[in-house]
Structures are given as structure tokens and as C-alpha cells.
Design a protein around this motif. Sequence first.
Motif, PDB file in Angstrom:
ATOM      1  N   ARG A 285       4.996   3.497   5.327  1.00 27.83           N
ATOM      2  CA  ARG A 285       5.030   4.620   4.389  1.00 27.83           C
ATOM      3  C   ARG A 285       4.927   4.162   2.935  1.00 27.83           C
ATOM      4  O   ARG A 285       4.571   4.958   2.053  1.00 27.83           O
ATOM      5  CB  ARG A 285       6.316   5.431   4.584  1.00 27.83           C
ATOM      6  CG  ARG A 285       7.583   4.671   4.250  1.00 27.83           C
ATOM      7  CD  ARG A 285       8.814   5.505   4.633  1.00 27.83           C
ATOM      8  NE  ARG A 285       8.909   6.707   3.826  1.00 27.83           N
ATOM      9  CZ  ARG A 285       9.658   6.835   2.748  1.00 27.83           C
ATOM     10  NH1 ARG A 285      10.375   5.800   2.327  1.00 27.83           N
ATOM     11  NH2 ARG A 285       9.702   7.961   2.080  1.00 27.83           N
ATOM     12  N   TYR A 287       2.913   1.806   1.809  1.00 25.74           N
ATOM     13  CA  TYR A 287       1.617   1.209   1.493  1.00 25.74           C
ATOM     14  C   TYR A 287       0.532   2.280   1.397  1.00 25.74           C
ATOM     15  O   TYR A 287       0.499   3.252   2.172  1.00 25.74           O
ATOM     16  CB  TYR A 287       1.229   0.188   2.568  1.00 25.74           C
ATOM     17  CG  TYR A 287       2.058  -1.066   2.517  1.00 25.74           C
ATOM     18  CD1 TYR A 287       1.792  -2.056   1.576  1.00 25.74           C
ATOM     19  CD2 TYR A 287       3.107  -1.267   3.392  1.00 25.74           C
ATOM     20  CE1 TYR A 287       2.548  -3.213   1.525  1.00 25.74           C
ATOM     21  CE2 TYR A 287       3.876  -2.421   3.350  1.00 25.74           C
ATOM     22  CZ  TYR A 287       3.588  -3.382   2.404  1.00 25.74           C
ATOM     23  OH  TYR A 287       4.344  -4.521   2.343  1.00 25.74           O
ATOM     24  N   ARG A 288      -0.370   2.060   0.451  1.00 28.61           N
ATOM     25  CA  ARG A 288      -1.533   2.925   0.285  1.00 28.61           C
ATOM     26  C   ARG A 288      -2.461   2.272  -0.736  1.00 28.61           C
ATOM     27  O   ARG A 288      -2.007   1.684  -1.729  1.00 28.61           O
ATOM     28  CB  ARG A 288      -1.117   4.322  -0.180  1.00 28.61           C
ATOM     29  CG  ARG A 288      -2.252   5.344  -0.109  1.00 28.61           C
ATOM     30  CD  ARG A 288      -1.779   6.771  -0.357  1.00 28.61           C
ATOM     31  NE  ARG A 288      -1.294   6.931  -1.729  1.00 28.61           N
ATOM     32  CZ  ARG A 288      -0.042   7.190  -2.054  1.00 28.61           C
ATOM     33  NH1 ARG A 288       0.875   7.301  -1.088  1.00 28.61           N
ATOM     34  NH2 ARG A 288       0.317   7.340  -3.316  1.00 28.61           N
ATOM     35  N   GLY A 289      -3.759   2.372  -0.506  1.00 31.17           N
ATOM     36  CA  GLY A 289      -4.737   1.929  -1.487  1.00 31.17           C
ATOM     37  C   GLY A 289      -4.783   0.425  -1.712  1.00 31.17           C
ATOM     38  O   GLY A 289      -5.175  -0.033  -2.794  1.00 31.17           O
ATOM     39  N   ASN A 354      -6.288   2.858   7.760  1.00 34.33           N
ATOM     40  CA  ASN A 354      -6.490   3.959   6.816  1.00 34.33           C
ATOM     41  C   ASN A 354      -5.240   4.193   5.979  1.00 34.33           C
ATOM     42  O   ASN A 354      -5.320   4.409   4.763  1.00 34.33           O
ATOM     43  CB  ASN A 354      -6.850   5.224   7.591  1.00 34.33           C
ATOM     44  CG  ASN A 354      -6.998   6.422   6.686  1.00 34.33           C
ATOM     45  OD1 ASN A 354      -7.915   6.489   5.872  1.00 34.33           O
ATOM     46  ND2 ASN A 354      -6.094   7.384   6.814  1.00 34.33           N
ATOM     47  N   ARG A 355      -4.082   4.123   6.608  1.00 38.74           N
ATOM     48  CA  ARG A 355      -2.825   4.393   5.895  1.00 38.74           C
ATOM     49  C   ARG A 355      -2.489   3.286   4.904  1.00 38.74           C
ATOM     50  O   ARG A 355      -1.941   3.558   3.827  1.00 38.74           O
ATOM     51  CB  ARG A 355      -1.687   4.532   6.921  1.00 38.74           C
ATOM     52  CG  ARG A 355      -0.356   4.951   6.306  1.00 38.74           C
ATOM     53  CD  ARG A 355      -0.432   6.366   5.787  1.00 38.74           C
ATOM     54  NE  ARG A 355       0.854   6.778   5.225  1.00 38.74           N
ATOM     55  CZ  ARG A 355       1.267   6.495   3.988  1.00 38.74           C
ATOM     56  NH1 ARG A 355       0.489   5.777   3.194  1.00 38.74           N
ATOM     57  NH2 ARG A 355       2.434   6.916   3.555  1.00 38.74           N
ATOM     58  N   GLY A 359      -7.051   5.400   0.146  1.00 39.18           N
ATOM     59  CA  GLY A 359      -6.293   6.319  -0.691  1.00 39.18           C
ATOM     60  C   GLY A 359      -6.008   5.721  -2.058  1.00 39.18           C
ATOM     61  O   GLY A 359      -6.454   4.627  -2.401  1.00 39.18           O
ATOM     62  N   SER A 362      -0.363   3.098  -4.110  1.00 36.01           N
ATOM     63  CA  SER A 362       0.982   3.599  -3.853  1.00 36.01           C
ATOM     64  C   SER A 362       1.853   3.487  -5.101  1.00 36.01           C
ATOM     65  O   SER A 362       1.841   2.473  -5.806  1.00 36.01           O
ATOM     66  CB  SER A 362       1.614   2.822  -2.704  1.00 36.01           C
ATOM     67  OG  SER A 362       2.972   3.189  -2.537  1.00 36.01           O
TER      68      SER A 362
END
Length: 410
Positions: A285, A287-289, A354-355, A359, A362
Motif C-alpha cells: 500500500r 508503493y506507487r510510481g 501495476n500497484r 501511477g 507515492s
Amino acid sequence: LVKFGVDGVSVYFIILTGVLMPICLIVSWGGVKYMVKEFVVCILLMEVLLIGVFSAWGLMGFYVLFESVLIPIFLMIGIWGLREEKVEAAYYLFFYTFGGSVLMLAGIFGIYGCAGTTDYDALCSIELGGWYQRVIFIGFFVSFAVKIPKIPFHIWLPQAHVEAPVAGSVILAGILLKLGGYGFIRYCWRLLPEGSEYYSPGIEILGLLSIIYGSLVTCRQIDLKRIIAYSSIAHMGLVTLGVFSHTVEGLIGGIVLMLSHGLVSSGLFIGVTYLYERHGTRLIRYYRGMVITMPLFGCVMLLLVLANASIPLSSNFVGEFIVLLGGFEYSVTVGVCGSVGIVLSAGYSLYMYNRVCFGGVSGYLGYSRDLNRREFNGVLPLVVLIYTIGVYPGIVIDTVRSVVIRGEWV
């Protein structure tokens, strides 16, 4: 006297061991902060014992080395583990696998009492009674099922992976799990063919449960290491499905898939460790981008995730395709249910990537340094081997097929 030998089945597992051990040292270069000399000795001892296991040519020699492997991995997790529950995880691993191996020792004594020898070549020429094989087979099967691991003997694996250092996770997923599959092929199939045939319907059902249950549980995980650990349970369930289909295709596919899984899962654990070293968390949760701040990492992880999803031209695709050929030859129902696991593996693999990588950046994380030369060189050989085997699978398949046919295994 312990005899040693190598054939077309064991040679690839020895090569896999030789490839992964230097990588363990490279990726652990800056991560081990204390008792560094003892850590290196532990890895080298593990390599010697694993090569001994795969080249042992007798039941007693195999058993002694099979059990001896537990000592360095127990120390590695218990001493150099990453979190507070590392000692508990080490004991989980030790007692689960040691308890299952006691049944194999009883089976070895039973074989010796009947045949008067534990030499592998001599036992291959001796045919044990059918009922005798069925009884002895149970001990061997439980021991290898705990190691591979199969449901319901899988409890120790996720905990061990979460607490282990990166070298421990690579050794566990890349090599130690393969001891179970290697034991199924070398001893359950070769020495106890009637027992293996008798129990194969039940084992195929357990394999399907491992595939589907492992894949569904993977979809529910929030820890990146647990995702890869439960994914390993599903993939090794597919290996069991192929081995106990009792077809040439199933056996060859199982060996290719074990080798491929050893490379792919090791690369994924290394990638997750790179993130953990930078940000101190493995919870998905946060992590992103990551592809924005770590483009090189994003490219490497994409190749590994696609291989885990069995994209064509990867070694996983070759192994799973051949395993499913053996599964459909055994039973259409088994083949169809096994195919569901491949669909699920693509789902959770792509979702994880993807997660983590796509994106916007984060808000929980600061600037992320991309891979340096040491980190990139640690994972590059795995990616090269994965796609080399995927493009030229004959380098493995031809040798294994010749051994199987010449030895009249099927």
C-alpha cells in the motif's frame, strides 16, 4: 561409503546452485552488518551441502546431506534475519522439515531391510513388492511434500521468507524447495513406481489444491515477500502435477519449471529487497510510481513479473506449457484445473507490478535511488538465463529427455 554421481537430471540443479550462490553474496554485499565472515562461511557451506545432495548416489548419503542443509539455513534466518520473529521462523523451518524427514528415514530402513542395500543403481534393478512400495512411499512423499511445500504442509514457508535475509530467501525459493521436487523424481518415481502410480490420483488433487489455493491466497496478500512466497506454493504445485502425471512431458516440464522458478522467484525476492533497503517497508500500500523514480528497477522487475506470469519466450512459459501437456494426457479435468492457476498467476503478478511501479509517485515515500551497478549486476544473470531458456529450451529438454528415455523411467 557414500557414492556420488551426476546425470542429466541432477546436473541442472547443481548448475542452478552454482549460479545462485555468487548472486547471494553480491546482493548481500551491503546488507549484512555484523558477523560478515560467518555469513559468507554459512553460504559456502550451504553450497557444498546442496551440491552433495544433488550428486549423492545412495539413500543414506542423500538423507544425511538432505538433513544437513537445515543447519546453515536455520542459522542464516535465526542470526541474520530482518525482523523480530526471525528465531521463531527459523524454528518453524527446522522442525517442520526435520519432522517430515524422520518418516523418510523410516522408509530408508524399510528399503534396506527388504533389498539389503541403499545403493541407488542396485535399487533401480530391484523390484520391491507392490504393497511394500505403497507403505514406504508414504514416508518419502510426506518428507518431500513438506520441503516442496505442498498444502497442508506449507505453513513454515511464508514465515521463513518474510523473516529471512535476501540470501536466505534466494536459497529457499531458488534451491531448497527444489529438493522436494528432485526427491519426487529421483526416488518416489524411480524407486517406487507402483506406490507412485497407486497414490497419483490423490497427489494430483493435492497439487491442484496447492495451485488454486496458493494463487487465491496470493491475491489477498499485502506484504510483497508473502506474495512471492505463496506464488511459489502455487508454482511448485504445478511441478507436482506434472511429475505425478507419469508422462514424459510431465516429468520434463516439471524439471524445466523447477529450474525456471528458481531463477524467477530469486529475481523477484532480490527486487523486493532493493525496495525494502531503500524504504524500510514491504507493504504494498505504500508503493506507487516507482518506475518514475527508479526506471531501471522498473524495467528489470517488468521482465521478472512477465516471466512469473508465464509470458511466451520466458522459461516459465516453456515449463508450464509442457506440464499442462502431461496434465491433459493424464486427465482433461486435471489439465483444465491446472490452467486456472496460470490465469491466476498472471492476475496477481500484473497487479503487483501495476500497484508498485505505475501511477503517480507515492506520498509516503521520499526520493528513491535507482539501481547501482552492483545491484543491477546481481539480478542481470537471472534475467538473461530466464529468457535464454525460454528462447532455446532444447538446452535443457534434450538432455533430460535422453536420460528419461534411456533409463526407461516411463
